[in-house]
Design a protein around this motif. Structure first.
Motif, PDB file in Angstrom:
ATOM      1  N   VAL A 209       3.485   5.082  -6.033  1.00 40.60           N
ATOM      2  CA  VAL A 209       3.270   5.087  -7.487  1.00 40.60           C
ATOM      3  C   VAL A 209       3.862   3.852  -8.154  1.00 40.60           C
ATOM      4  O   VAL A 209       3.431   3.485  -9.256  1.00 40.60           O
ATOM      5  N   THR A 210       4.842   3.210  -7.529  1.00 40.16           N
ATOM      6  CA  THR A 210       5.411   1.992  -8.116  1.00 40.16           C
ATOM      7  C   THR A 210       4.675   0.743  -7.656  1.00 40.16           C
ATOM      8  O   THR A 210       4.975  -0.363  -8.126  1.00 40.16           O
ATOM      9  N   ALA A 211       3.729   0.929  -6.736  1.00 36.15           N
ATOM     10  CA  ALA A 211       2.823  -0.151  -6.309  1.00 36.15           C
ATOM     11  C   ALA A 211       3.579  -1.377  -5.817  1.00 36.15           C
ATOM     12  O   ALA A 211       3.227  -2.508  -6.149  1.00 36.15           O
ATOM     13  N   ARG A 212       4.598  -1.148  -5.023  1.00 36.03           N
ATOM     14  CA  ARG A 212       5.303  -2.284  -4.425  1.00 36.03           C
ATOM     15  C   ARG A 212       4.493  -2.801  -3.244  1.00 36.03           C
ATOM     16  O   ARG A 212       3.898  -2.022  -2.486  1.00 36.03           O
ATOM     17  N   PRO A 213       4.431  -4.106  -3.035  1.00 38.36           N
ATOM     18  CA  PRO A 213       3.546  -4.659  -2.006  1.00 38.36           C
ATOM     19  C   PRO A 213       4.021  -4.425  -0.582  1.00 38.36           C
ATOM     20  O   PRO A 213       3.208  -4.389   0.344  1.00 38.36           O
ATOM     21  N   ASN A 214       5.326  -4.270  -0.378  1.00 38.73           N
ATOM     22  CA  ASN A 214       5.859  -4.230   0.984  1.00 38.73           C
ATOM     23  C   ASN A 214       6.894  -3.116   1.113  1.00 38.73           C
ATOM     24  O   ASN A 214       7.922  -3.147   0.430  1.00 38.73           O
ATOM     25  N   PRO A 215       6.681  -2.148   1.989  1.00 42.61           N
ATOM     26  CA  PRO A 215       7.650  -1.059   2.143  1.00 42.61           C
ATOM     27  C   PRO A 215       8.831  -1.405   3.050  1.00 42.61           C
ATOM     28  O   PRO A 215       9.767  -0.612   3.161  1.00 42.61           O
ATOM     29  N   LYS A 216       8.793  -2.559   3.707  1.00 45.23           N
ATOM     30  CA  LYS A 216       9.840  -2.891   4.682  1.00 45.23           C
ATOM     31  C   LYS A 216      11.249  -2.871   4.093  1.00 45.23           C
ATOM     32  O   LYS A 216      12.193  -2.434   4.765  1.00 45.23           O
TER      33      LYS A 216
END
Length: 299
Positions: A209-216
Motif C-alpha cells: 500500500v505504500t508502493a515502495r519500489p524495493n522490499p529488500k
C-alpha cells in the motif's frame, strides 16, 4: 462472508463504550482467566511445566468454545465474535488520539501515548512521542488485525480464539521477569509461532500500500528489532513512510540502546507523521478486505 462482514462491523462500530462499560469485553475475560491461572499455578518448582499445561488447556478450552459457537445456525453470531475480536477501528482511534493530543501540546501527547505503550514517556520529546505511536500502530496492526484475520481464515473461530488467548497470555505472562521467565515461556514461544506468518504478511501488505519500489530494505532491517516478529511490520512502516523507528528508549528508568530501524530515514517526527501512519492502517485494512473478497469469490 463471515470474515468480510466482521471486518466491516469492526471498522464501523469499533469498541462502543456504551456496551463495554456495561459488560466485560471478551479480552478482559481472557485476561482475568489468565490472571487466575497465574495466581493459582505459578508457585511451585515446576513452573515451566505448569505454564505449558496452562496455555495448552486454555487453547483447548477456547478452541472448543469456538467450535461450539460455529455450530449455531446462520452466521450472525460468528460475525459478531469476529468483529469483537478485531481491533482496526480502536487501533486507529488510539493512534490518532496521540497525534491530536500532540498538536495541542507535548504534555498532552505524552499523556496520550502513555496509554498505548509500556515505555517511559515523561521525558519524551515530540519525535519520541510520534515515533512511539507509529511503532504501536505497526505492531498492533499485525497483532490486533492481520493475525486474527489470518487465523480465522485458516481455522475459523477456534483458530481466532486460540490466537487471541495466546496473544493475551503473552502480553500478561510472556515477559522474562523473575516471576514469569519459566511460567510464561510456553505462552511467549507459542505467540511467536502464531505470529510468524502474520507479521511477515503485514509487512507485505504495508509495503504494497505504500508502493515502495524495493522490499529488500525491509528484509535487512526487520532482524534489527528486539522482537522476531514485530520487526517486520515496523520495518515496513519505517520504510513506507521513510522514517526511522525503534532506537533508544527507557523502560522503568532503565535506558535501552536499541538500534534504529531504517536509520537513514527522517528522525524529526511530528503529528503529521502519525496521520500518515493512520492512513497506512486504513489502506492496509482495505487491501486485506479486498483480498478476503476475492478469496470468497474464488473459494
Amino acid at each position: 462472508m463471515t470474515l468480510i462482514l466482521g471486518m466491516l462491523l469492526d471498522a464501523i462500530l469499533g469498541e462502543p463504550k456504551w456496551l463495554w462499560s456495561r459488560f466485560p469485553h471478551p479480552a478482559v475475560l481472557m485476561g482475568r482467566l489468565i490472571g487466575w491461572c497465574d495466581q493459582t499455578f505459578n508457585h511451585d518448582d515446576r513452573k515451566g511445566l505448569m505454564g505449558f499445561i496452562t496455555i495448552a488447556a486454555l487453547c483447548i478450552g477456547v478452541g472448543l468454545l469456538g467450535w461450539i459457537i460455529q455450530l449455531a445456525p446462520g452466521y450472525v453470531l460468528d460475525v459478531i465474535v469476529v468483529a469483537i475480536l478485531l481491533a482496526q477501528k480502536s487501533l486507529v482511534e488510539h493512534v490518532q488520539a496521540v497525534g491530536d493530543a500532540l498538536r495541542l501540546s507535548l504534555g498532552d501527547g505524552r499523556r496520550s501515548v502513555a496509554m498505548i505503550v509500556g515505555r517511559d514517556t515523561k521525558e519524551m520529546d515530540q519525535s519520541a512521542v510520534a515515533r512511539s505511536a507509529i511503532e504501536s500502530a505497526a505492531e498492533n496492526l499485525s497483532d490486533g488485525v492481520i493475525a486474527p484475520i489470518f487465523w480465522f481464515a485458516v481455522a475459523g473461530l477456534p483458530g481466532l480464539l486460540i490466537y487471541k488467548i495466546t496473544n493475551t497470555a503473552d502480553s500478561m505472562i510472556g515477559y522474562r521477569t523473575p516471576r514469569h521467565a519459566e511460567f510464561g515461556w510456553a505462552s511467549a514461544r507459542l505467540d511467536d509461532l502464531l505470529n510468524l506468518i502474520p507479521a511477515r504478511l503485514t509487512a507485505l501488505l504495508i509495503w504494497t500500500v505504500t508502493a515502495r519500489p524495493n522490499p529488500k530494505p525491509i528484509f535487512k532491517d526487520a532482524p534489527l528489532h528486539r522482537s522476531p516478529n514485530a520487526g517486520w511490520p515496523e520495518a515496513a512502516m519505517a520504510h513506507g513512510l521513510d522514517i526511522a523507528l525503534s532506537g533508544p528508549r527507557s523502560y522503568d528508568g532503565e535506558a535501552r540502546n536499541y538500534p534504529f530501524v531504517n536509520g537513514t530515514g527522517e528522525r524529526v517526527l511530528n503529528a503529521d507523521h502519525i496521520d500518515h501512519a493512520v492512513a497506512v492502517l486504513w489502506k492496509t485494512w482495505a487491501l486485506t478486505l479486498g483480498v478476503a473478497f476475492v478469496a470468497m469469490i474464488l473459494i
